[in-house]
Design a protein around this motif. Structure first.
Motif, PDB file in Angstrom:
ATOM      1  N   LYS A  80       0.843  -1.192   0.000  1.00  0.00           N
ATOM      2  CA  LYS A  80       0.000   0.000   0.000  1.00  0.00           C
ATOM      3  C   LYS A  80       0.875   1.238   0.000  1.00  0.00           C
ATOM      4  O   LYS A  80       2.002   1.218   0.467  1.00  0.00           O
ATOM      5  N   ALA A  81       0.319   2.315  -0.508  1.00  0.00           N
ATOM      6  CA  ALA A  81       1.057   3.580  -0.551  1.00  0.00           C
ATOM      7  C   ALA A  81       0.931   4.303   0.779  1.00  0.00           C
ATOM      8  O   ALA A  81      -0.096   4.241   1.440  1.00  0.00           O
ATOM      9  N   LYS A  82       1.991   4.986   1.148  1.00  0.00           N
ATOM     10  CA  LYS A  82       2.004   5.828   2.338  1.00  0.00           C
ATOM     11  C   LYS A  82       2.182   7.254   1.860  1.00  0.00           C
ATOM     12  O   LYS A  82       3.067   7.542   1.070  1.00  0.00           O
ATOM     13  N   THR A 101      -9.907   9.551   3.309  1.00  0.00           N
ATOM     14  CA  THR A 101      -9.509   8.860   4.538  1.00  0.00           C
ATOM     15  C   THR A 101      -9.580   9.751   5.770  1.00  0.00           C
ATOM     16  O   THR A 101      -9.093   9.376   6.835  1.00  0.00           O
ATOM     17  N   THR A 140      -2.883   8.186   2.178  1.00  0.00           N
ATOM     18  CA  THR A 140      -2.425   7.315   1.096  1.00  0.00           C
ATOM     19  C   THR A 140      -1.740   8.088  -0.020  1.00  0.00           C
ATOM     20  O   THR A 140      -1.255   7.493  -0.970  1.00  0.00           O
ATOM     21  N   CYS A 145      -3.220  10.248  -2.126  1.00  0.00           N
ATOM     22  CA  CYS A 145      -4.106  10.218  -3.297  1.00  0.00           C
ATOM     23  C   CYS A 145      -4.127  11.543  -4.063  1.00  0.00           C
ATOM     24  O   CYS A 145      -4.537  11.586  -5.212  1.00  0.00           O
ATOM     25  N   ARG A 185       4.382  10.819  -1.734  1.00  0.00           N
ATOM     26  CA  ARG A 185       3.879   9.457  -1.717  1.00  0.00           C
ATOM     27  C   ARG A 185       5.035   8.481  -1.851  1.00  0.00           C
ATOM     28  O   ARG A 185       5.941   8.682  -2.656  1.00  0.00           O
ATOM     29  N   LYS A 214       5.910   3.948  -1.386  1.00  0.00           N
ATOM     30  CA  LYS A 214       5.371   2.619  -1.141  1.00  0.00           C
ATOM     31  C   LYS A 214       5.711   2.188   0.273  1.00  0.00           C
ATOM     32  O   LYS A 214       6.799   2.440   0.762  1.00  0.00           O
ATOM     33  N   ARG A 215       4.755   1.545   0.916  1.00  0.00           N
ATOM     34  CA  ARG A 215       4.992   0.998   2.249  1.00  0.00           C
ATOM     35  C   ARG A 215       5.742  -0.314   2.100  1.00  0.00           C
ATOM     36  O   ARG A 215       5.435  -1.137   1.240  1.00  0.00           O
TER      37      ARG A 215
END
Length: 77
Positions: free
Chosen positions: A3-5, A27, A53, A55, A71, A73-74
């Motif tokens: 998931k994206a952070k 969110t 996220t 977005c 942004r 990636k986690r």
């Protein structure tokens, strides 16, 4: 799938507290601060940074381009 952070940086000097970014955030990361900036506006800030996220909905909705979105990636634990 990772998931994206995300994270945002708000230019609190330029923010006029229009609340568009708050309503655009899926969110519920962004809120308006109790404090005011130099112009007397309640500025936006990240109230729930772990849920972001990245977005970019907030930055797209901001009429004054006060928001920068980052942004990454986690990495799974």
């Amino acid at each position: 799938m990772a998931k994206a952070k995300g994270a945002i940086v708000v230019d609190t000097v330029s923010c006029k507290g229009c609340n568009l970014c708050v309503t655009a955030c899926p969110t519920q990361v962004i809120k308006l601060a109790d404090q005011v900036n130099g112009k007397g506006y309640h500025y936006a800030y990240m109230a729930n940074p772990d849920a972001c996220t990245g977005c970019s909905n907030c930055a797209i909705m901001c009429p004054d381009t006060c928001i920068t979105v980052y942004r990454a990636k986690r990495v799974p634990a």
